[in-house]
Design a protein around this motif. Sequence first.
Motif, short mmCIF file in Angstrom:
data_model
loop_
_atom_site.label_atom_id
_atom_site.label_comp_id
_atom_site.label_asym_id
_atom_site.label_seq_id
_atom_site.Cartn_x
_atom_site.Cartn_y
_atom_site.Cartn_z
N CYS A 170 47.31 45.78 33.69
CA CYS A 170 46.41 47.12 33.10
C CYS A 170 44.96 46.81 33.71
O CYS A 170 44.39 45.66 33.54
CB CYS A 170 46.49 46.53 31.61
N ARG A 171 44.65 47.89 33.90
CA ARG A 171 43.06 48.23 34.46
C ARG A 171 42.86 49.44 34.69
O ARG A 171 43.76 50.25 34.94
CB ARG A 171 42.84 47.23 35.71
N PRO A 172 41.63 50.07 34.84
CA PRO A 172 41.26 51.34 34.82
C PRO A 172 41.85 51.60 36.13
O PRO A 172 41.68 51.01 37.31
CB PRO A 172 39.71 51.46 34.48
N ALA A 174 44.96 52.20 37.13
CA ALA A 174 46.37 51.55 37.41
C ALA A 174 47.31 52.88 36.83
O ALA A 174 47.11 53.27 35.93
CB ALA A 174 46.78 50.33 36.61
N THR A 214 46.95 57.91 35.00
CA THR A 214 46.48 56.39 35.40
C THR A 214 45.71 55.98 34.04
O THR A 214 45.44 56.98 33.06
CB THR A 214 45.36 56.48 36.35
N PRO A 217 39.17 54.19 31.47
CA PRO A 217 38.12 53.41 30.65
C PRO A 217 38.07 54.10 29.14
O PRO A 217 38.06 55.35 29.06
CB PRO A 217 36.94 53.57 31.10
N ILE A 269 46.10 46.96 23.76
CA ILE A 269 45.38 46.95 25.22
C ILE A 269 44.05 47.95 25.19
O ILE A 269 44.29 49.04 24.75
CB ILE A 269 45.98 46.94 26.36
N CYS A 271 41.61 49.53 27.78
CA CYS A 271 40.94 49.42 29.21
C CYS A 271 39.50 49.84 29.28
O CYS A 271 39.18 50.74 28.60
CB CYS A 271 41.62 50.45 30.22
N ASP A 273 35.70 47.95 31.52
CA ASP A 273 35.63 47.92 32.92
C ASP A 273 36.59 47.07 33.58
O ASP A 273 36.74 47.01 34.77
CB ASP A 273 34.34 46.86 33.01
N GLY A 274 37.38 46.23 33.01
CA GLY A 274 38.62 45.58 33.34
C GLY A 274 39.53 45.69 32.03
O GLY A 274 39.26 46.10 31.03
N PRO A 275 40.62 45.02 32.20
CA PRO A 275 41.38 45.13 31.04
C PRO A 275 41.13 44.37 29.96
O PRO A 275 40.82 42.90 30.05
CB PRO A 275 42.88 44.24 31.65
N ALA A 276 40.77 44.79 28.81
CA ALA A 276 40.15 44.04 27.60
C ALA A 276 41.29 44.07 26.75
O ALA A 276 41.71 44.86 26.10
CB ALA A 276 39.19 45.01 27.20
#
Length: 284
Positions: A170-172, A174, A214, A217, A269, A271, A273-276
């Motif tokens: 998981c990340r912006p 993806a 996708t 954020p 989850i 998303c 800046d990174g997976p939070a």
Amino acid sequence: MRPAYPLSSKRKIPDHIQRPDYATDGIPKSEKKAYASPPEMHGPEVIEKLRTVCRMSREILDLAAAALRPGTTTDEIDEIVRNATIERNAYPSTLNYRNYPKSLCTSVNEVVCHGIPDQTCLKEGDIINLDISVYYQGYHMEPIQLARSTTNRRNLFVPRECLDKAIALCRPGALIRDLGKTMSVRTYTGHGINTSFHSPPDIPHYAKNRAMGTMKPGTIFTIELSGFLFQASLQMIHLGPNGRQVHWPDNWTATRTNGRWSAQFEETIMCFDGPAVLVLISWS
């Protein structure tokens, strides 16, 4: 498993508690609007609010888990969750959602998900999934979930590991459909969650799915892992051959016809800046 009736009366929520739109008639009207629009985006200004709801949910989960022992009924767990939730001026999200009668889901052994708390008495060695959701200050956090057993601890590592591998993707930016590469169950999906209990995006739990879009954020969603023990899938991990899944006449409880046991884990989850990962469920 068989239902153990009668169900206790629906436990009341004090008038001062803020309620979601379905609390009275069971109809989640906000969800219809949510699915007619793109996924909601949330900025950093809501992070602390969400963390507050997550901490609250974890506290309630811990109180419920502490009461799990042979001889406890799942209805007693429901009373603990209801009381702990209103003590925090929050509303148990499942209560009256599409007429669901209780404050959490308790899924025992071969019950895959959405088990209704009743007079079922827990026995030594049972696996039970606690599916706890909280509505507070206009936001839902769901599900806070724990799979626990006194004698099947090793089996529970498999679904938890599958979930962790999915979270790592998981990340912006993806692709939503890529989460299905770590799973293999088609029956249920993850979903968006925010001011609505369920909302876009839907998260399929199998490879080669056709989910569009996708991760962006500010998107908040759940990843749900439950299924056949020893057969890794993101949504459900079950013991032995798959078998057929059925719903009980209560329209909620999903079980396997072959009696094989199930375990479930789930995370919320966000998303950014990174997976939070807003909620991390630990278990022992």
